[in-house]
Design a protein around this motif. Structure first.
Motif, mmCIF file in Angstrom:
data_model
loop_
_atom_site.group_PDB
_atom_site.id
_atom_site.type_symbol
_atom_site.label_atom_id
_atom_site.label_comp_id
_atom_site.label_asym_id
_atom_site.label_seq_id
_atom_site.Cartn_x
_atom_site.Cartn_y
_atom_site.Cartn_z
ATOM 1 N N LEU A 73 32.186 -12.098 14.387
ATOM 2 C CA LEU A 73 32.930 -12.090 13.132
ATOM 3 C C LEU A 73 34.071 -13.080 13.315
ATOM 4 O O LEU A 73 34.928 -12.894 14.191
ATOM 5 N N VAL A 124 33.348 -8.049 6.070
ATOM 6 C CA VAL A 124 34.169 -9.242 6.260
ATOM 7 C C VAL A 124 34.398 -9.943 4.922
ATOM 8 O O VAL A 124 35.510 -10.418 4.641
ATOM 9 N N LEU A 151 39.974 -7.052 11.357
ATOM 10 C CA LEU A 151 38.636 -7.574 11.665
ATOM 11 C C LEU A 151 37.953 -6.706 12.714
ATOM 12 O O LEU A 151 36.738 -6.484 12.656
#
Length: 926
Positions: free
Chosen positions: A405, A687, A701
Motif C-alpha cells: 500500500l 486506500v 494506512l
C-alpha cells in the motif's frame, strides 16, 4: 508443553555439560575503527517487523531445554508478540503507537541499547541491539562488510542455510533423513532446477563474465559472504555452539564433537537462489492443464461456444479486474493472438505425467522407532522430525503472496509519500528471511534477505528511500511439444534427432535420532532437452510428443544479484527513475514499490521472453524454430527480452495497491480467475477511501492494511450479492432464516474473522464464519457443476481451486499459513450472480450458469446448500489436526510457525498480512 520429567531435566544438564563452557565463550575481539555513521533521513519514521525473532539458531542444550522446560533462546520469539497484537490494536493506532507493534528501523544502535559487539575481522563489526538482536554490520572495507554479513548469517541461520542448499540440489533426504515430507520436498522442487555442479558453476562464471564490473563485484561479494559463513561454521564447531540439529540428524557426535559441517561454496548461493526464485519469483506454466480443460469445454459445448466458455473462466485480460497501474496506461504482454500459430494441443485422453521416482527401496513409510547409535540422553527427542524437517507442501504451489500500500505525497498529511508493504513468505521457525543492516563501501541499507543469499538487502530501506516487492507471476514459463524420434528419449531439435539428457539424483538415508524413518533410497530422474524439462507425454495429431517446461530464468537463478546490488548502493539509487532502472536488472517476476520523501513509484520486473508472432502463451506450442522465443540460444538459455519500457510501471500515481493482482491494462494474467473480486480489493477499497478523504498518515494506512488482514474476502465482496438472491423471496425455513440473519449481521459488521476480545480465541461472529466456510464449496458446486458437467467442472477446478479460506490446508504453504483468499472462484461467483440479478457484467457468459439461468432455480440451489452448510457442526467444518482439536475454529485459522528445526512456538491470531513488513515515511532527502 511436554511434561517436565526428571529424565528430560537430566538430559538437559548432561547435554549442556557435554557441550561445555565453550557454549558461552566470547568470540574473538579485535580493535578496529568503525566507518563514519551515515545520515538517516527517516528520522525515526521507519519501522519494520519479522516474526518470530532474529535468532534462528539453537544449540543442542537449548533445544533440549525448550522441549523439557519450555525455555527459548534469546531473540527467537520477541517479534511475535507485537506482530500478533496488531489485529486487536489497529483500531486505536496512532503514529506514536507504531513502535508498540513494529521495530524502530532506524540505522545503527543507540549506545544504551547495545547488547553485544562482535568483530570477526578487524575491518568489520556486528552490533546487536537489546530489544531484537538484529545484526547491524559495519565494515571499513567492502570485503569486510560482506564477510560480516556472512558471519552474522551463520550466527542466525546456519542450519536453515544448510537445509536449503541441500534442497536446491535435490539432496534433502540424504542430508536430513528419509521422512515422507523430506522426500516430497525434493521431489517437488528438484525437477524445476535439476542442475549439475557444473551448471551451478557456469552460472557463477556467467555473472562474472557477462554482467560487467557489477557482475564481478557481485561474485567477489558472494565469495566474501561465503568466507564469513565458513568462519562462523568452523568457530561454532570448534567451540561447540553450533546448531543442535547437527547432532539430532547424526552429523556431529554430541560427546566427542566428531563429524563435520560441510564448508559452504559460492555455488551453494546459486542453489539457494534457485529455491528462492522457484518459490516466489516464477510465473506461468500450466499450459498442459489449460489445454486439457479447453478440450473438455469444446467437447461439452462445441468448438466455438466451448472456447468462449473457457475464455470466460481463463480471465486472461478481464475488463473488470483491479489494476495496480490504474491510470489507463496499457502494457500489452502475452495477449491472445488474433490468429494463433504453432499451438500443440494434445489428443484427448493422451496426456500422461512423466514419472519422477525410480528404484525405491525401504523407508517408504515412517517406521517404528529404530535403535540408532546415539547417546541415550537424546532418545526422548526421537520422532521430533518424523514428518520431515520442512513442510511437505512448501513448494506445492507458486507463492502468489505479499502486499503493498503506497500513497503519493499529494494525499498525505505531511506531503511525503507513505508506504506499508512487505513480502508474505509464510511463517517458519526460523524464518526464511533474516533482518540485518549493512553499512560499508558502496552499501547502505537495512531490511531482510533470504537466508544464505544475504550479501545484499533484498527488501528494505536505504538512507532516504525504501522499497519492497510482491510476487508478480507473469508468464515467463512456456510449454513446448517436442516431437519424438527413434525412441522415447530422442527428439527433433531443429530437424536433427537429438538425445535427451538424463538428469539423476540418487538419495539414500539411515535412521537418526531426529528421524526414525527406516533406511531406504530412491532415484529421481528427469529428462532435459534444449526446450526444458520433460513434464508430460502425449500425442499430438497422433504423433508421440514430450511436453517440456522452459522458463526464462532457468540457468539464470542468480543474475538478479546485480539489481539487488544497485538497490543497496546509495550512489546509484537517488530517485524513482534510478530505482526503476535497478529493479529492471532483476529477472524474477516481481512487482517493485518505492517511496522516498518526494516520489512514490512502481515497476514490474522479470525476464519476459519475446515470443514468436502468433504464439498463444496460454497453451503448449510446437518445438520448432519458427515458434521459439526470439533469438533463443539453448546453450545458456538466452533469448530476446521485452525492453524496460514495455514493463508495467508508474511514478506519482495517486496510490498503488498490490496483492498479486493484475498489474496493468492488457498485461495478461498468467493464472485463471483474475477478475473483479480479488483480495487486493480488500486493500484498494480502503486506500481509495483514505485518498478521497486526504491527510493519509502512517497509522491510517497501517490500519487499512490491518483491517483487510482480518477480513473474509467472500464475506465482504460476494456475500452481499448472494444474500440479495436469497432475499428475493420470503425465507420460510427457520434454519435457513437464522443462517441468513447470522450472515447478514456478520456482513454488516465488516465480515471479519476477529476475536471478540483480545486473546479470547473466539470470533465475534463464530457461527457466521462457520457457515461461510462450510457453504462456499457447496454453493460453488451447486452453482456451476450442473451446467458445466462433472468432467469440465473437475478440469476447471484443476486450473483454479475453489476456495482458500484461512483454515484450508490447500493454500500455498498448507494450513495455518496466514495467507488466504489468493486462489478461488470468487470472481466466477460474483459475475454469475450479478448476471442472475440483472446487473451489468463484462467478460462473462450471456446467461448465468446458476440454476441454468433461471433466478428462481438459482435461489433454490443457494438456499439448499446454505441449509446444508448451517447444519454442519464445528467439528465437521474444522476437523482438527496435529495442532488443533476438532471444532476449534480459532485454532484452525491460526498462524502457526512451521518448525524447520528443534523449536516450536505457540499459535497467533489469523492475519492475512506480510510476514516481513515495513511502515515508512521519509520527511527529507539527500
Amino acid at each position: 508443553m511436554r511434561p517436565r520429567t526428571a529424565k528430560l531435566r537430566t538430559a538437559v544438564a548432561a547435554a549442556a555439560f557435554a557441550l561445555g563452557a565453550a557454549l558461552l565463550a566470547p568470540l574473538p575481539q579485535a580493535s578496529a575503527a568503525d566507518p563514519a555513521p551515515v545520515t538517516d533521513y527517516c528520522t525515526g519514521q521507519c519501522n519494520d517487523i519479522l516474526p518470530p525473532g532474529e535468532n534462528g539458531n539453537a544449540t543442542l542444550a537449548e533445544i533440549l531445554a525448550h522441549r523439557a522446560l519450555g525455555t527459548r533462546p534469546a531473540h527467537s520469539a520477541d517479534q511475535m508478540g507485537p506482530y500478533d497484537a496488531l489485529a486487536a490494536g489497529a483500531g486505536s493506532l496512532t503514529d506514536a503507537k507504531l513502535n508498540d507493534f513494529f521495530n524502530d528501523a532506524s540505522f545503527g544502535v543507540p549506545a544504551g541499547q547495545v547488547e553485544s559487539v562482535t568483530r570477526p575481522r578487524d575491518d568489520v563489526s556486528i552490533t546487536r541491539d537489546k530489544k531484537t538482536g538484529v545484526p547491524h554490520i559495519k565494515g571499513t572495507t567492502r570485503y569486510g562488510t560482506e564477510f560480516g554479513a556472512g558471519y552474522a548469517a551463520g550466527q542466525d541461520r546456519l542450519w536453515l542455510m544448510d537445509l536449503f542448499r541441500h534442497i536446491g540440489r535435490g539432496e534433502l533426504t540424504s542430508f536430513a533423513g528419509g521422512a515422507l515430507a523430506n522426500q516430497g520436498l525434493e521431489q517437488e522442487f528438484w525437477p524445476q532446477a535439476p542442475y549439475t555442479e557444473q551448471d551451478l558453476q557456469d552460472q557463477v562464471d556467467y555473472i562474472a563474465t557477462t554482467q560487467g564490473e557489477r557482475g564481478k563485484q557481485a561474485m567477489a561479494d558472494a565469495q566474501a559472504y561465503v568466507d564469513g559463513i565458513n568462519s562462523y561454521r568452523q568457530k561454532s564447531k570448534d567451540g561447540r555452539y553450533f546448531p543442535g540439529e547437527y547432532v539430532l540428524t547424526g552429523k556431529i557426535n554430541a560427546i566427542t564433537n566428531s563429524g563435520e559441517i560441510q564448508p559452504f561454496k559460492v555455488t551453494d548461493m546459486i542453489a539457494l537462489a534457485s529455491v528462492v526464485g522457484g518459490l516466489f519469483g516464477g510465473g506461468g506454466g500450466g499450459e498442459v492443464q489449460a489445454a486439457i480443460s479447453l478440450l473438455a469445454a469444446q467437447q461439452k459445448y462445441g468448438l466455438t461456444e466451448g472456447t468462449k466458455v473457457w475464455e470466460s473462466f481463463r480471465m486472461r485480460n478481464d475488463p473488470e479486474a483491479t489494476l495496480t497501474v490504474h491510470d489507463g496506461t496499457s502494457f500489452p504482454y502475452a495477449t491472445k493472438p488474433a490468429t494463433p500459430r504453432g499451438t500443440a494441443m494434445p489428443d484427448a485422453g493422451s496426456v500422461k505425467s512423466e514419472p519422477l521416482v525410480y528404484d525405491r527401496t525401504g523407508g517408504a513409510k515412517t517406521a517404528a522407532k529404530t535403535p540408532v547409535s546415539a547417546p541415550a540422553k537424546l532418545k526422548p527427542l526421537q520422532g521430533m522430525y518424523d514428518k520431515g524437517v520442512l513442510p511437505a507442501d512448501l513448494f506445492s504451489q507458486k507463492k502468489g503472496m505479499s502486499n503493498a500500500l503506497v500513497v503519493s505525497g499529494q494525499h498525505t498529511a505531511s506531503g511525503n509519500p507513505v508506504a506499508v508493504f512487505g513480502p508474505q513468505t509464510g511463517y517458519f521457525l526460523p524464518q526464511l528471511l533474516m533482518l540485518q543492516e549493512l553499512q560499508g563501501p558502496g552499501i547502505s541499507a537495512r531490511g531482510v534477505s533470504f537466508a544464505g543469499v544475504g550479501m545484499y538487502i533484498q527488501l528494505g530501506r536505504g538512507q532516504d528511500y525504501a522499497w519492497s516487492a510482491t510476487s508478480a507471476g507473469q508468464d515467463i514459463t512456456d510449454t513446448y511439444a517436442v516431437e519424438l524420434c527413434q525412441d522415447d528419449t530422442h527428439y527433433l531439435y531443429r530437424g536433427v534427432c537429438t538425445p535427451m539428457e538424463k538428469m539423476e539424483r540418487i538419495n539414500s538415508w539411515k535412521p537418526t535420532v531426529a528421524d526414525s524413518t527406516a533406511a531406504g533410497s530412491y532415484r529421481m530422474q528427469v529428462w532435459r532437452t534444449n526446450y526444458g524439462i520433460v513434464t508430460h507425454r502425449a500425442t499430438v495429431g497422433g504423433k508421440p510428443v514430450a511436453y517440456t517446461s522452459l522458463r526464462s530464468t532457468y540457468r539464470h537463478e542468480a543474475d538478479s544479484i546485480v539489481g539487488f546490488q544497485m538497490l543497496n548502493d546509495p550512489s546509484y539509487v537517488k530517485d524513482a527513475k534510478t530505482f526503476q532502472q535497478a529493479a529492471d536488472h532483476i529477472g524474477y517476476a516481481f512487482n517493485w514499490f518505492y517511496a522516498d520523501s518526494r516520489e512514490a513509484a512502481y515497476f514490474n520486473s522479470g525476464m519476459n521472453p519475446v515470443r514468436a508472432d502468433g504464439v498463444d502463451a496460454s497453451f503448449p506450442v510446437k518445438a520448432e524454430q519458427a515458434y521459439e522465443w526470439k533469438s533463443f540460444d539453448p546453450a545458456r538459455n538466452t533469448m530476446e527480452l521485452t525492453p524496460a519500457a514495455q514493463h508495467p510501471q508508474s511514478v506519482g500515481q495517486d496510490y498503488y495497491v498490490s496483492w498479486n493482482n493484475k498489474q496493468a491494462k492488457d498485461f495478461t494474467s498468467a493464472g485463471f480467475g483474475n477478475g473483479p473480486v480479488h483480495r487486493v480489493d480488500l486493500l484498494g477499497d480502503r486506500v481509495a477511501a483514505l485518498v478521497r478523504q486526504g491527510g493519509v498518515t502512517r497509522a491510517s494506512l497501517t490500519r487499512a492494511m490491518a483491517q483487510a488482514a482480518v477480513t473474509d474476502l467472500r464475506g465482504e465482496d460476494v456475500l452481499p450479492e448472494l444474500l440479495q438472491v436469497l432475499r428475493s423471496k420470503p425465507v420460510t425455513d427457520p434454519a435457513a432464516a437464522q443462517a441468513i440473519q447470522q450472515l447478514e449481521s456478520w456482513s454488516a459488521d465488516g465480515a471479519q474473522r476477529k476475536e471478540n476480545a483480545q486473546s479470547s480465541h473466539v470470533y465475534t461472529h463464530p457461527d457466521a464464519v462457520r457457515i461461510m466456510d462450510a457453504w462456499w464449496p457447496l454453493l460453488v458446486a451447486a452453482e456451476f457443476k450442473p451446467g458445466l458437467g462433472d468432467d469440465l467442472y473437475t478440469k476447471l477446478t484443476a486450473n483454479l481451486s475453489v476456495d482458500q479460506a484461512p483454515s484450508a490446508s490447500q493454500g500455498p504453504t498448507g494450513g495455518h499459513a496466514g495467507s488466504a483468499f489468493q486462489y478461488g472462484w470468487w470472481s466466477y461467483v460474483d459475475k454469475d450472480i450479478r448476471t442472475v440479478l440483472g446487473q451489468p457484467v463484462q467478460g462473462w457468459l450471456p446467461k448465468s450458469l446458476c440454476g441454468g439461468g433461471d433466478p428462481s432455480a438459482c435461489r433454490d440451489a443457494l438456499l439448499t446448500t446454505l441449509t446444508q452448510a448451517a447444519a454442519k457442526t464445528p467439528a465437521q467444518v474444522y476437523p482438527g489436526d496435529d495442532s488443533c482439536s476438532a471444532g476449534d475454529q480459532w485454532c484452525s485459522d491460526a498462524i502457526i510457525h512451521r518448525p524447520l528445526g528443534g523449536l516450536k512456538f505457540w499459535p497467533m491470531q489469523w492475519q492475512n498480512r506480510p510476514t516481513y513488513q515495513q511502515v515508512v515515511e521519509f520527511p527529507s532527502h539527500r
